[in-house]
Scaffold this motif. Sequence first.
Motif, PDB file in Angstrom:
ATOM      1  N   ILE A   1       0.847  -1.189   0.000  1.00  0.00           N
ATOM      2  CA  ILE A   1       0.000   0.000   0.000  1.00  0.00           C
ATOM      3  C   ILE A   1       0.880   1.236   0.000  1.00  0.00           C
ATOM      4  O   ILE A   1       1.754   1.386   0.854  1.00  0.00           O
ATOM      5  N   GLU A   2       0.635   2.082  -0.979  1.00  0.00           N
ATOM      6  CA  GLU A   2       1.435   3.299  -1.141  1.00  0.00           C
ATOM      7  C   GLU A   2       1.388   4.162   0.116  1.00  0.00           C
ATOM      8  O   GLU A   2       0.321   4.425   0.662  1.00  0.00           O
ATOM      9  N   GLY A   3       2.562   4.579   0.579  1.00  0.00           N
ATOM     10  CA  GLY A   3       2.654   5.475   1.719  1.00  0.00           C
ATOM     11  C   GLY A   3       2.630   4.808   3.075  1.00  0.00           C
ATOM     12  O   GLY A   3       2.855   5.463   4.090  1.00  0.00           O
ATOM     13  N   TYR A   4       2.388   3.502   3.125  1.00  0.00           N
ATOM     14  CA  TYR A   4       2.238   2.805   4.408  1.00  0.00           C
ATOM     15  C   TYR A   4       3.499   2.883   5.262  1.00  0.00           C
ATOM     16  O   TYR A   4       3.428   3.130   6.467  1.00  0.00           O
ATOM     17  N   THR A   5       4.656   2.676   4.650  1.00  0.00           N
ATOM     18  CA  THR A   5       5.896   2.618   5.435  1.00  0.00           C
ATOM     19  C   THR A   5       6.274   3.971   6.034  1.00  0.00           C
ATOM     20  O   THR A   5       7.001   4.021   7.022  1.00  0.00           O
ATOM     21  N   GLU A   6       5.765   5.056   5.472  1.00  0.00           N
ATOM     22  CA  GLU A   6       6.084   6.390   5.995  1.00  0.00           C
ATOM     23  C   GLU A   6       5.171   6.822   7.136  1.00  0.00           C
ATOM     24  O   GLU A   6       5.395   7.850   7.755  1.00  0.00           O
ATOM     25  N   MET A   7       4.149   6.049   7.421  1.00  0.00           N
ATOM     26  CA  MET A   7       3.166   6.438   8.442  1.00  0.00           C
ATOM     27  C   MET A   7       3.639   6.107   9.850  1.00  0.00           C
ATOM     28  O   MET A   7       4.393   5.157  10.050  1.00  0.00           O
ATOM     29  N   SER A   8       3.121   6.869  10.805  1.00  0.00           N
ATOM     30  CA  SER A   8       3.375   6.563  12.221  1.00  0.00           C
ATOM     31  C   SER A   8       2.528   5.352  12.620  1.00  0.00           C
ATOM     32  O   SER A   8       1.592   4.983  11.917  1.00  0.00           O
ATOM     33  N   GLY A   9       2.845   4.768  13.767  1.00  0.00           N
ATOM     34  CA  GLY A   9       2.160   3.562  14.235  1.00  0.00           C
ATOM     35  C   GLY A   9       0.655   3.707  14.363  1.00  0.00           C
ATOM     36  O   GLY A   9      -0.105   2.871  13.881  1.00  0.00           O
TER      37      GLY A   9
END
Length: 182
Positions: A33-41
């Motif tokens: 999913i695009e952007g998932y790894t950049e999100m906070s917990g």
Amino acid sequence: LSGVLKTDNEIEPVCRRYGFDYTLPRICVSMKIEGYTEMSGSRRVNFISNILSVVKQTVSETELDFSHTVYDNHLVLFLFMSKTESKYRLQKAAKCINKIIQKLAGEKIYALAGISNCYEGSAKFAESYVQSSKSLELGKKLHPNEKVFIYANDIHYHILSSSFTTAQLNDIYSGTLKPLDD
């Protein structure tokens, strides 16, 4: 999914503990999913919750059932099929996943998915995850305009990539296809 548990005696109690019906035919779907790894917990939890509500709604329109987890920054779905339904399992799963990805795109959530072969029993969990992940990574390169990639559709590429080293593949290319290129 990591492949640490290898035997039925190791895997089945874990499946029972989490209510995972390993006796049903299932297909593993690995979604990036695009952007998932950049999100906070906490944002990730809400994000996955929103995606799962779309998955639940879409899967409920079919005769499939599903289970999920997040592993290695992928949303991993297991789509369960009925035992009597043997034909067109992969096509049915791909159609369902395509619907999910379209609905997510309508909500500005962009995803790609890899689909494994269909398995029954408890021994193929890790293999099905590896297949879905590999189909996702290879599919992005081979089919850049598609969103859903089925392992079986690119099986010849998977066999070549797992059977030969890069040097061996280069040797094969140099001796067979390169002269045609020149």
